[in-house]
Design a protein around this motif. Structure first.
Motif, short mmCIF file in Angstrom:
data_model
loop_
_atom_site.label_atom_id
_atom_site.label_comp_id
_atom_site.label_asym_id
_atom_site.label_seq_id
_atom_site.Cartn_x
_atom_site.Cartn_y
_atom_site.Cartn_z
N LYS A 334 -20.51 27.94 10.26
CA LYS A 334 -19.61 29.08 10.47
C LYS A 334 -20.35 30.12 11.29
O LYS A 334 -21.45 30.52 10.92
N PRO A 348 -10.82 43.53 11.75
CA PRO A 348 -10.70 42.07 11.60
C PRO A 348 -11.90 41.36 12.21
O PRO A 348 -12.57 41.90 13.11
N GLN A 349 -12.18 40.15 11.72
CA GLN A 349 -13.35 39.41 12.20
C GLN A 349 -12.98 37.97 12.51
O GLN A 349 -12.31 37.30 11.72
N LEU A 350 -13.43 37.50 13.66
CA LEU A 350 -13.20 36.12 14.08
C LEU A 350 -14.38 35.25 13.66
O LEU A 350 -15.54 35.62 13.87
N LEU A 352 -15.80 31.24 13.89
CA LEU A 352 -15.69 29.90 14.47
C LEU A 352 -16.27 28.89 13.49
O LEU A 352 -17.35 29.11 12.92
N PHE A 384 -10.91 27.98 13.65
CA PHE A 384 -11.34 29.38 13.55
C PHE A 384 -10.54 30.09 12.47
O PHE A 384 -9.45 29.64 12.06
N GLU A 385 -11.07 31.19 12.01
CA GLU A 385 -10.39 32.10 11.09
C GLU A 385 -10.40 33.50 11.68
O GLU A 385 -11.35 33.88 12.37
N ILE A 386 -9.33 34.23 11.42
CA ILE A 386 -9.31 35.67 11.71
C ILE A 386 -9.13 36.34 10.36
O ILE A 386 -8.03 36.33 9.79
N ASN A 387 -10.20 36.89 9.83
CA ASN A 387 -10.19 37.43 8.48
C ASN A 387 -9.91 38.94 8.45
O ASN A 387 -10.11 39.64 9.43
N LEU A 389 -7.12 40.70 8.18
CA LEU A 389 -6.06 41.25 9.02
C LEU A 389 -5.25 42.31 8.26
O LEU A 389 -4.87 43.33 8.82
N GLY A 394 -6.00 36.93 5.94
CA GLY A 394 -6.23 36.54 7.32
C GLY A 394 -5.55 35.22 7.59
O GLY A 394 -4.74 34.73 6.79
N SER A 396 -6.05 31.05 9.27
CA SER A 396 -6.98 29.97 9.58
C SER A 396 -6.25 28.89 10.37
O SER A 396 -5.10 28.54 10.05
#
Length: 423
Positions: A334, A348-350, A352, A384-387, A389, A394, A396
């Motif tokens: 990750k 928010p955090q991306l 990979l 990927f995840e965008i957590n 939000l 978020g 996934s």
């Protein structure tokens, strides 16, 4: 499923907020800051503290495909009750299987300096088939366990155990356990043994677990050494031995399980996390004690019908009960990018993600009345995840490719939401 997930998360969050508000209202003003800090720390460890007893939030409410809603109470006595003795217990009820599960246990401290405890327990509960529990992980806590929502393959167990906890070194925690268990799968399953097929069985096992954190920093407290600063990598090793013909045990096998976690930190909240998990079982080992690869996908026709909650270290595109192994390795990478600085509170955090699993089973034909595949070709997924939000939620997105790519293109996708809360 989405409605159930949302309701489940709402109940958890509401309970936590109400518990904190109640505690703050009843604290003395001059001690409010200290008590609030202690309360938050206990809550982060999964406990709601009271004067003599700390309620364990793990048993408050959960959901899975076999039990439906699972709710109850549990906890452990604290130092105000006794610094030498402790009592821990829980009682839960599953509304779909209409059955109570419980555990009664206790322990006494032998040596304070090394935090050495002898513990006894009697447990009547369920465990996910193919899962491995490290003895040293028993206090790892998550407010929300995403994979649990979709698990349907459990086995009942009635286990009597005696265990020894010992802090061999500040950075080395050990735990040894001797246990006798009666195992009864909740699904159709048979294993050939002594010219017959058994569907439930007895096990007598010995376990030795080691948790080694060589790069962490530790400080001395009244209850022994405590980790004050996390360091990586961390290592966990566990050996399990089952003895046949000991207390009517039916199987003779051994297992060796290993896990390491490594974090590579950069500047500006950018870091990478690598998790490696492996296991190998030798001898006549029933499916209940073999390995899955942490699947987290349900068998539904469309992507949106499979929409649920992404796990933390699970394979989001791998279907439940699709693969089992007697030896396996999983690798997860990750990479957390710098949070988007939209506002002071909204960042928010991306993330990979790439995951890989490989495994095999020597004699799959011994496991009757159940079908599954092999991982010997290697399983790969990335996404990927965008957590964070909205309120910790978020999204996934994960794609399955390589040797186990499925013919129907959409069956290789997993689109889910994530949930991250930190105290």
């Amino acid at each position: 499923m989405l409605k159930r997930c949302s309701l489940f998360l709402f109940i958890i969050c509401t309970t936590i907020v109400q518990a904190q508000s109640f505690y703050e209202k009843n604290a003395e003003p001059r001690q409010d800051s200290i008590k609030k800090s202690e309360f938050i720390r206990s809550l982060g460890n999964g406990y709601l503290p009271t004067k003599y007893f700390n309620f364990d939030l793990r048993y408050l409410i959960k959901y899975n495909q076999y039990e439906g809603v699972r709710t109850g109470l549990g906890g452990v006595t604290n130092d105000a009750f006794s610094e030498k003795y402790r009592v821990n217990s829980y009682l839960v009820y599953g509304f779909r299987d209409h059955r109570f599960k419980y555990s009664i246990g206790g322990g006494f401290r032998v040596t304070k300096k090394t935090n050495t405890w002898i513990n006894l327990s009697y447990t009547d509960d369920l465990q996910e088939t193919g899962s491995t529990k490290f003895l040293t992980d028993k206090r790892l806590f998550q407010f929300f366990e995403p994979r649990l929502l979709n698990i349907d393959l459990f086995h009942k167990h009635v286990t009597k155990a005696i265990a020894l906890e010992h802090q061999l070194l500040p950075e080395l925690l050990t735990e040894t356990e001797l246990a006798v268990s009666n195992i009864d799968p909740t699904y159709a399953y048979g294993y050939p043994s002594n010219n017959s097929v058994i569907h439930s069985f007895h096990l007598s096992t010995a376990k030795l677990a080691l948790q080694w954190n060589p790069f962490s920093q530790f400080g001395l407290t009244e209850n022994g050494s405590k980790e004050t600063k996390e360091g990586y990598p961390k290592f966990t090793l566990q050996y399990t031995k089952s003895f046949d013909n000991v207390f009517k045990s039916d199987f003779n096998f051994s297992k060796l399980d290993f896990r390491t976690i490594y974090k590579i930190r950069n500047k500006n909240d950018v870091f990478s996390e690598i998790t490696l998990v492996s296991g190998i079982a030798n001898g006549n080992t029933p499916l209940t004690h073999l390995y899955h690869a942490y699947p987290n996908n349900i068998r539904k026709e469309t992507v949106m019908q499979r929409f649920s909650v992404a796990g933390i270290n699970s394979f989001e595109t791998m279907y439940f009960n699709e693969f089992f192994s007697d030896k396996f390795i999983t690798f997860q990478l990750k990479h957390f990018l710098k949070p988007f600085n939209i506002s002071e509170r909204y960042k928010p955090q991306l993330v990979l993600i790439t995951r890989y699993a490989i495994g095999d089973m020597k004699n799959p034909e011994k496991h009757e009345d159940i079908t599954f595949g092999s991982l010997k070709k290697g399983y790969t997924e990335s996404g990927f995840e965008i957590n964070k939000l909205l309120f910790g939620f978020g999204l996934s997105f994960t794609y399955r490719y390589g040797a186990y790519h499925l013919p129907l293109f959409t069956d290789n996708f997993a689109f889910k939401f994530t949930f991250n809360v930190s105290l």
